[in-house]
Design a protein around this motif. Structure first.
Motif, short mmCIF file in Angstrom:
data_model
loop_
_atom_site.label_atom_id
_atom_site.label_comp_id
_atom_site.label_asym_id
_atom_site.label_seq_id
_atom_site.Cartn_x
_atom_site.Cartn_y
_atom_site.Cartn_z
N SER A 220 15.56 -3.02 44.75
CA SER A 220 13.96 -2.32 45.10
C SER A 220 14.34 -0.35 45.77
O SER A 220 13.45 -0.42 45.54
CB SER A 220 12.63 -2.86 45.72
OG SER A 220 13.48 -2.98 47.52
N GLY A 221 15.51 -0.05 46.75
CA GLY A 221 15.52 0.64 47.48
C GLY A 221 14.49 0.69 48.78
O GLY A 221 14.15 0.89 48.97
N GLN A 222 13.62 -0.49 48.88
CA GLN A 222 12.32 -0.41 49.86
C GLN A 222 13.36 -0.46 51.15
O GLN A 222 14.19 -1.36 51.59
CB GLN A 222 11.43 -1.37 49.78
CG GLN A 222 10.20 -2.34 51.04
CD GLN A 222 9.68 -3.16 50.41
OE1 GLN A 222 9.41 -3.57 49.73
NE2 GLN A 222 8.02 -2.93 51.12
N PHE A 223 12.34 0.11 52.34
CA PHE A 223 12.94 0.37 53.58
C PHE A 223 11.79 -0.49 53.85
O PHE A 223 10.37 -0.18 54.27
CB PHE A 223 12.89 1.81 54.59
CG PHE A 223 14.64 2.17 53.70
CD1 PHE A 223 15.45 2.05 54.85
CD2 PHE A 223 14.19 2.67 52.98
CE1 PHE A 223 16.51 2.33 53.98
CE2 PHE A 223 14.98 3.14 52.29
CZ PHE A 223 16.37 4.01 53.17
N GLN B 73 24.64 11.71 60.74
CA GLN B 73 24.74 11.65 58.86
C GLN B 73 22.82 9.98 58.80
O GLN B 73 22.85 8.70 59.02
CB GLN B 73 25.95 10.85 58.34
CG GLN B 73 26.59 11.63 58.27
CD GLN B 73 26.10 13.20 58.22
OE1 GLN B 73 25.62 13.60 57.47
NE2 GLN B 73 26.75 14.55 59.20
N LEU B 74 21.78 10.28 58.86
CA LEU B 74 21.27 10.08 57.93
C LEU B 74 20.99 9.31 57.33
O LEU B 74 19.21 10.38 56.25
CB LEU B 74 19.84 11.19 59.11
CG LEU B 74 19.97 10.87 60.24
CD1 LEU B 74 18.37 11.86 61.14
CD2 LEU B 74 19.62 9.88 61.25
N ASN B 75 21.84 8.70 56.41
CA ASN B 75 21.91 8.55 55.01
C ASN B 75 22.69 7.99 54.81
O ASN B 75 23.69 7.55 55.98
CB ASN B 75 21.99 9.84 54.27
CG ASN B 75 23.35 11.05 54.62
OD1 ASN B 75 25.18 10.35 53.97
ND2 ASN B 75 23.46 11.83 55.56
N MET C 154 28.28 0.01 50.17
CA MET C 154 27.07 1.20 51.04
C MET C 154 27.93 1.71 52.07
O MET C 154 28.86 0.64 53.03
CB MET C 154 26.34 0.39 51.85
CG MET C 154 24.94 1.26 52.12
SD MET C 154 23.98 -0.06 53.32
CE MET C 154 24.64 0.04 54.46
N VAL C 155 28.14 2.98 52.28
CA VAL C 155 28.55 3.60 53.15
C VAL C 155 27.40 4.21 53.79
O VAL C 155 27.12 5.53 53.30
CB VAL C 155 29.84 4.26 52.94
CG1 VAL C 155 30.67 5.28 53.42
CG2 VAL C 155 31.36 3.68 51.77
N ALA C 156 27.18 4.24 54.90
CA ALA C 156 26.41 5.02 55.74
C ALA C 156 26.28 5.28 57.14
O ALA C 156 28.52 4.85 58.12
CB ALA C 156 25.33 3.89 56.06
N GLY C 157 26.34 5.48 58.18
CA GLY C 157 26.10 5.94 59.36
C GLY C 157 26.97 7.13 59.63
O GLY C 157 26.87 8.34 59.08
N ASN D 49 18.13 8.90 51.94
CA ASN D 49 18.22 9.35 53.30
C ASN D 49 17.81 7.94 54.27
O ASN D 49 17.34 7.07 53.44
CB ASN D 49 16.99 9.79 53.29
CG ASN D 49 17.10 11.40 52.90
OD1 ASN D 49 17.78 12.03 52.65
ND2 ASN D 49 15.25 12.01 51.86
N TRP D 50 18.17 8.11 55.54
CA TRP D 50 18.09 6.51 56.60
C TRP D 50 17.05 7.07 57.58
O TRP D 50 17.36 8.32 57.39
CB TRP D 50 19.71 6.28 56.31
CG TRP D 50 20.07 4.59 56.34
CD1 TRP D 50 19.97 4.17 57.74
CD2 TRP D 50 19.63 3.33 55.05
NE1 TRP D 50 20.37 2.42 57.49
CE2 TRP D 50 19.95 2.48 55.91
CE3 TRP D 50 20.14 4.42 53.67
CZ2 TRP D 50 20.05 1.44 54.61
CZ3 TRP D 50 20.51 2.34 53.54
CH2 TRP D 50 20.80 1.53 53.64
N PRO D 51 16.97 5.36 57.63
CA PRO D 51 15.91 6.40 59.21
C PRO D 51 17.10 6.15 60.02
O PRO D 51 15.74 6.31 61.31
CB PRO D 51 15.36 4.68 59.18
CG PRO D 51 15.21 3.91 57.64
CD PRO D 51 16.50 4.75 57.11
#
Length: 546
Positions: A119-122, A406-408, A393-396, A87-89
């Motif tokens: 860490s996976g931290q946002f 695409q919130l991921n 990393m593939v996103a957007g 999940n992406w902000p």
């Protein structure tokens, strides 16, 4: 499962399966006749299966043999593997890998995030009070992210990965939306194209930003129309080559920033929805350039250009297995190029047209191989970024005209991560000077076949504005790798790179970040007054020359 059919005029008592002539399990006395074979207990290669059926009076028959091939290789070593979506902000329209290994992404005004792959931290970092949607971005030699234009068309700003803070910089002379930012050999940044007051009102005048004095200089003599988000690369002689753009295919030409002149290299207008310099002076482009409202089908064609040749010209190579617009091309440490996302139609918004399969381009065979499928559509406003651990990393995708947001993000592990143990860089310098030699310590010296530098990525709209990759020559000396740094700053513009070592199986290490810097100038200049001459008698106003 191994199965057999058996029959008898009175009755079958049992069937014994055999593997390479040896009993496979116990005799099966109940129809349907079957046995279980754990192929991992057999060596890879050809094997023979047969079955022996007998009746109660010991009459028996052996079947014709069946030959099968055992392949216990991990299938991921062929096609790679996608992670579960993260999940992406926000929609990751822009993605930048920073020298600390963390990723900065942003969407528009206020929607900016730093993600730590370890860490996976946002961390919410905003956008410094600016609307940076559809800006250009790159990394300055000091490691700060530099952003030009966007919805706030005049601005430039930096992001510091240490403090997680934004700093407004000098405004440009004119507006830019959809501009490309390119770090030059002297560490300055070239901004090209972008529109001004209307969609097709291109900013014709390139500008150069000097980060040392925070000023912009217009290249008025180089004025011309360049379609938005042009694909720009610094050449070994310091000039900048333009090979197309994200929305329109163009001829290939070269900008000399010193003389402020353009020269046509190849007049062919060839499609290309994304482009990358996959080796020193060698460029690949593939798919279709498109605007998200364009009609028509995407292309699957690909072209290569070697600007090291005496008379460079594009030539067509093997086509992709899928037509694509809005694709991303990502350089990998083993020398291959990963293709992700895009759509079969130029409109770039309908998920029904999305291409989910990744592909890999091999620069030796110049062909594409289909890889594993991702789970989410990645079309217009998608990004792809190589991480320091060798994953991508593939996103957007989305945030436009009512398309699905695409919130991921999904993380792709290329096949090389499943081909055996990874080599390890146990120590390396954090800074190297041009033309110098440096050492990489590794317990895997004997197996290493390649030392590769890949500049930290800065991706938006199917193009990495920071793209640069090169293989370095090296020698194996006394249990370490003695590596030759790039000769000059045109080959490798100053700043941060990921350094990988790769073994003979194509398996890379995790990267070490290295900053390439000029040889420091420690010698003071000499100066003397030449006019007036020693002992001269002067009167009134005179010009003094040194």
């Amino acid at each position: 499962n191994v199965n057999a059919d058996a029959s008898d005029n009175v009755g079958v008592f049992g069937v014994q399966f055999k593997l390479d002539g040896t009993n496979l399990g116990t005799e099966d006395t109940t129809s349907p006749y079957a046995a279980s074979w754990n192929t991992t207990t057999s060596v890879n290669g050809a094997h023979t299966l047969s079955a022996v059926a007998r009746d109660a009076t010991v009459n028996q028959t052996t079947s014709n043999p069946v030959t099968v091939t055992v392949n216990n290789a991990d299938p991921r070593a062929q096609v790679g593997e996608w992670s579960t979506p993260i999940n992406w902000p926000h929609v990751a329209v822009h993605a930048v890998l920073m020298p600390n290994g963390k990723v900065l992404t942003w969407q528009n005004s206020g929607n900016g995030t730093v993600w730590d792959p370890a860490s996976g931290q946002f961390t919410n970092v905003g956008t410094g009070g600016l609307d940076l949607f559809c800006a250009g971005q790159t990394l300055l030699p000091n490691g700060n992210v530099f952003v030009v234009g966007g919805n706030d068309k005049l601005v430039s700003t930096t992001f510091d990965p240490v403090s997680n803070g934004w700093t407004r910089k000098a405004d440009m002379a004119d507006q830019r939306w959809y501009a490309t930012a390119t770090v030059l050999g002297d560490g300055k940044v070239l901004a090209v194209s972008g529109n001004t007051t209307c969609y097709t009102c291109y900013n014709q005048i390139p500008e150069i930003y000097d980060p040392l004095v925070n000023t912009w200089t217009q290249l008025v003599g180089a004025s011309r129309d360049i379609p938005m988000y042009p694909f720009m690369f610094v050449m070994a002689d310091g000039r900048v080559i333009h090979v197309g753009g994200s929305e329109l295919p163009t001829q290939t030409d070269i900008l000399n920033t010193d003389t402020q002149t353009w020269t046509v290299l190849d007049p062919q207008v060839l499609e290309g929805g994304s482009a990358t310099m996959f080796a020193a002076g060698k460029i690949l482009k593939a798919g279709s350039a498109a605007n998200e409202t364009d009609p028509g089908a995407s292309a699957n064609t690909a072209y290569a250009l070697d600007i090291n040749q005496p008379t460079p010209a594009w030539r067509q190579v093997g086509s992709m297995n899928f037509p694509r617009s809005f694709l991303n091309l990502t350089n990998l440490p083993d020398g291959q190029v990963l293709v992700t996302g895009g759509g079969t139609m130029k409109e770039g918004l309908d998920p029904a047209n999305a291409v989910f399969e990744a592909e890999m381009w091999d620069p030796v065979s110049e062909t594409f191989t289909t890889l594993a499928r991702m789970q989410n559509p990645r079309q217009y406003h998608s990004t792809a970024l190589l991480l320091a651990d060798g994953r991508v990393m593939v996103a957007g995708s989305g945030y436009n005209f009512g398309s699905a947001w695409q919130l991921n993000a999904e993380i792709y592990s290329p096949p090389y991560l499943f081909k055996g143990p990874r080599p390890v860089i146990s120590s390396s310098p954090t800074e190297v000077q041009y033309g110098s030699n440096f050492s990489l310590a590794t317990p895997d010296v004997d197996s290493i076949s390649k030392v590769r530098l890949i500049r930290t990525g800065a991706v938006t709209h199917s193009f990495d504005h920071n793209r640069r990759v090169m293989d370095l020559s090296f020698a194996k000396v006394a249990g370490e790798l003695r590596v030759s740094a790039p000769a000059n700053s045109n080959i490798a513009p100053p700043g941060y790179y990921m350094g990988f070592i790769v073994n003979g199986n194509g398996v890379p290490s995790e990267a070490k970040f290295v900053k390439i810097i000029p040889i420091p100038d420690t010698q003071a200049p000499t100066v003397s007054v030449t006019v007036p001459t020693e002992g001269a008698t002067v009167l009134g106003n005179i010009n003094v020359t040194a």
